[in-house]
Design a protein around this motif. Structure first.
Motif, PDB file in Angstrom:
ATOM      1  N   THR A 219       0.305 -40.520  58.696  1.00 20.23           N
ATOM      2  CA  THR A 219       1.255 -41.191  57.800  1.00 20.23           C
ATOM      3  C   THR A 219       2.489 -41.514  58.634  1.00 20.23           C
ATOM      4  OG1 THR A 219       0.402 -39.873  55.963  1.00 20.23           O
ATOM      5  CG2 THR A 219       2.481 -41.006  55.583  1.00 20.23           C
TER       6      THR A 219
ATOM      7  N   THR B 259      -3.997 -43.953  48.463  1.00 17.26           N
ATOM      8  CA  THR B 259      -3.652 -43.149  49.637  1.00 17.26           C
ATOM      9  C   THR B 259      -4.850 -42.256  49.973  1.00 17.26           C
ATOM     10  OG1 THR B 259      -1.947 -41.665  50.565  1.00 17.26           O
ATOM     11  CG2 THR B 259      -2.675 -41.184  48.336  1.00 17.26           C
TER      12      THR B 259
ATOM     13  N   TRP C 159      -1.636 -34.852  48.600  1.00 17.81           N
ATOM     14  CA  TRP C 159      -1.452 -36.185  49.179  1.00 17.81           C
ATOM     15  C   TRP C 159       0.037 -36.535  49.225  1.00 17.81           C
ATOM     16  CZ3 TRP C 159      -2.924 -35.376  44.135  1.00 17.81           C
ATOM     17  CH2 TRP C 159      -2.233 -36.053  43.120  1.00 17.81           C
TER      18      TRP C 159
ATOM     19  N   GLN D 279       3.633 -49.070  52.528  1.00 17.04           N
ATOM     20  CA  GLN D 279       2.811 -47.876  52.755  1.00 17.04           C
ATOM     21  C   GLN D 279       1.837 -48.174  53.885  1.00 17.04           C
ATOM     22  OE1 GLN D 279       2.246 -44.705  50.991  1.00 17.04           O
ATOM     23  NE2 GLN D 279       4.345 -45.125  50.506  1.00 17.04           N
TER      24      GLN D 279
ATOM     25  N   TYR E 264      -0.708 -42.587  40.293  1.00 17.56           N
ATOM     26  CA  TYR E 264       0.062 -43.416  41.209  1.00 17.56           C
ATOM     27  C   TYR E 264       1.076 -44.344  40.544  1.00 17.56           C
ATOM     28  CZ  TYR E 264      -3.116 -47.200  40.052  1.00 17.56           C
ATOM     29  OH  TYR E 264      -3.846 -48.147  39.404  1.00 17.56           O
TER      30      TYR E 264
ATOM     31  N   GLN F 174      -1.302 -46.016  56.239  1.00 13.55           N
ATOM     32  CA  GLN F 174      -1.977 -44.789  56.658  1.00 13.55           C
ATOM     33  C   GLN F 174      -3.118 -45.165  57.586  1.00 13.55           C
ATOM     34  OE1 GLN F 174      -2.976 -42.744  52.969  1.00 13.55           O
ATOM     35  NE2 GLN F 174      -1.977 -40.957  53.791  1.00 13.55           N
TER      36      GLN F 174
ATOM     37  N   TYR G  15       2.664 -39.989  48.904  1.00  8.35           N
ATOM     38  CA  TYR G  15       2.669 -41.391  48.482  1.00  8.35           C
ATOM     39  C   TYR G  15       4.111 -41.805  48.195  1.00  8.35           C
ATOM     40  CZ  TYR G  15       1.518 -45.604  45.798  1.00  8.35           C
ATOM     41  OH  TYR G  15       1.432 -46.898  45.345  1.00  8.35           O
ATOM     42  N   ASN G  16       4.504 -42.942  48.756  1.00 14.60           N
ATOM     43  CA  ASN G  16       5.847 -43.467  48.510  1.00 14.60           C
ATOM     44  C   ASN G  16       6.941 -42.438  48.796  1.00 14.60           C
ATOM     45  OD1 ASN G  16       5.547 -46.099  47.940  1.00 14.60           O
ATOM     46  ND2 ASN G  16       5.790 -45.930  45.729  1.00 14.60           N
TER      47      ASN G  16
END
Length: 297
Positions: A59, A254, A265, A44, A292, A46, A267-268
């Motif tokens: 991202t 994140t 958001w 990940q 998460y 950012q 994420y992954n």
């Protein structure tokens, strides 16, 4: 001080196992910032950027950048920004101070929007050059929930002319974090592990969309409700910055966008949207921060 660059390790200890990130921080006066957050384990990455055009969250794996009309980072505490830590010390008339052989240690109030979860912090500065050494964000019982350990702090650092340029940062980050290739893999549905008292899961629906499945989970109770929508994130073909309302908000794992009654958001490789009725922003963020990891149903 005209500028600085620093590296830090950020540990978040609120889940079942700590989440650890490496953070690279650049700042050039008066208001250029670049904070690169990387989670080595999950590839990940950012970047929060502030330049003449505004505040951006990039991202790279999705080729996406989000643009905020925001006065970040002035509007709340930022545990990995040196001048934010200094500001918190100066603001708190009741700050507790002690001196050790090598360091100055302050215990101060935090200044997070809607966050009674971590009301206190312990900030350690080096006696040698006043560089930040560590920050511990604590709950009301003095348990450390978030810790930042700094290394390689260099004051009056030199930067290239385009060091804070949005396009340059996106393309250089994409060389390190490949654009998400796992577009067609199914994703696991996540559930919040923290919900306001008296609320429970009422309904879960799965819809098929042109880009795969979309899962909608609804919770309610105590005259409050929220809906969590999850679907596979698509890589942006153009990379054009998307304007978003709200403020960039650090969810720990994140950076998301917070409005009065929603948080969004990615994420992954999954996009999340949490929309609520009757929840305070603090409750909204508590729920979002607990989404998460896969929790038992």
């Amino acid at each position: 001080m005209k500028s600085y660059r620093a590296e830090a390790e950020l540990s978040i200890k609120t889940g079942t196992e700590p989440q650890v990130y490496s953070v690279e921080i650049w700042h050039s006066k008066p208001s250029y910032y670049r904070v690169n957050l990387k989670n080595a384990k999950k590839d990940q990455s950012q970047i929060i950027l502030r330049n003449d055009e505004g505040v951006f969250v990039l991202t790279p794996a999705l080729n996406k950048s989000f643009r905020f009309q925001s006065d970040w980072p002035q509007n709340s505490s930022q545990a990995y920004l040196f001048e934010s830590l200094v500001r918190d010390v100066l603001k708190d008339k009741d700050a507790v101070f002690k001196s050790t052989d090598k360091a100055y240690v302050f215990e101060t109030k935090t200044n997070y929007q809607n966050n009674n979860v971590i009301p206190k912090q312990e900030i350690t500065f080096s006696k040698k050059d006043l560089a930040p050494v560590s920050v511990k964000l604590m709950d009301p019982d003095q348990n450390v929930l978030v810790q930042v350990d700094f290394s390689n702090v260099k004051f009056d650092a030199k930067f290239d002319k385009d060091a804070f340029d949005t396009k340059r940062n996106m393309s250089s980050a994409q060389m390190e974090v490949p654009t998400t290739a796992e577009q067609d893999k199914p994703f696991s549905v996540l559930y919040p592990s923290d919900v306001p008292q008296g609320m429970e899961r009422k309904e879960e629906k799965e819809l098929q969309t042109s880009s795969g499945k979309r899962v909608i989970v609804t919770y309610n109770g105590n005259k409050k409700s929220f809906t969590l929508i999850q679907e596979k994130a698509r890589v942006s073909a153009t990379g054009t910055a998307i304007s978003v309302s709200g403020e960039p908000v650090d969810l720990g794992f994140t950076v998301g966008a917070l409005t009065e009654d929603s948080v969004t958001w990615s994420y992954n490789g999954v996009d999340y949207m949490l929309a609520a009725k009757g929840l305070t922003q603090e409750e909204l963020l508590m729920v979002a921060r607990s989404v998460y990891e896969k929790s038992s149903k």
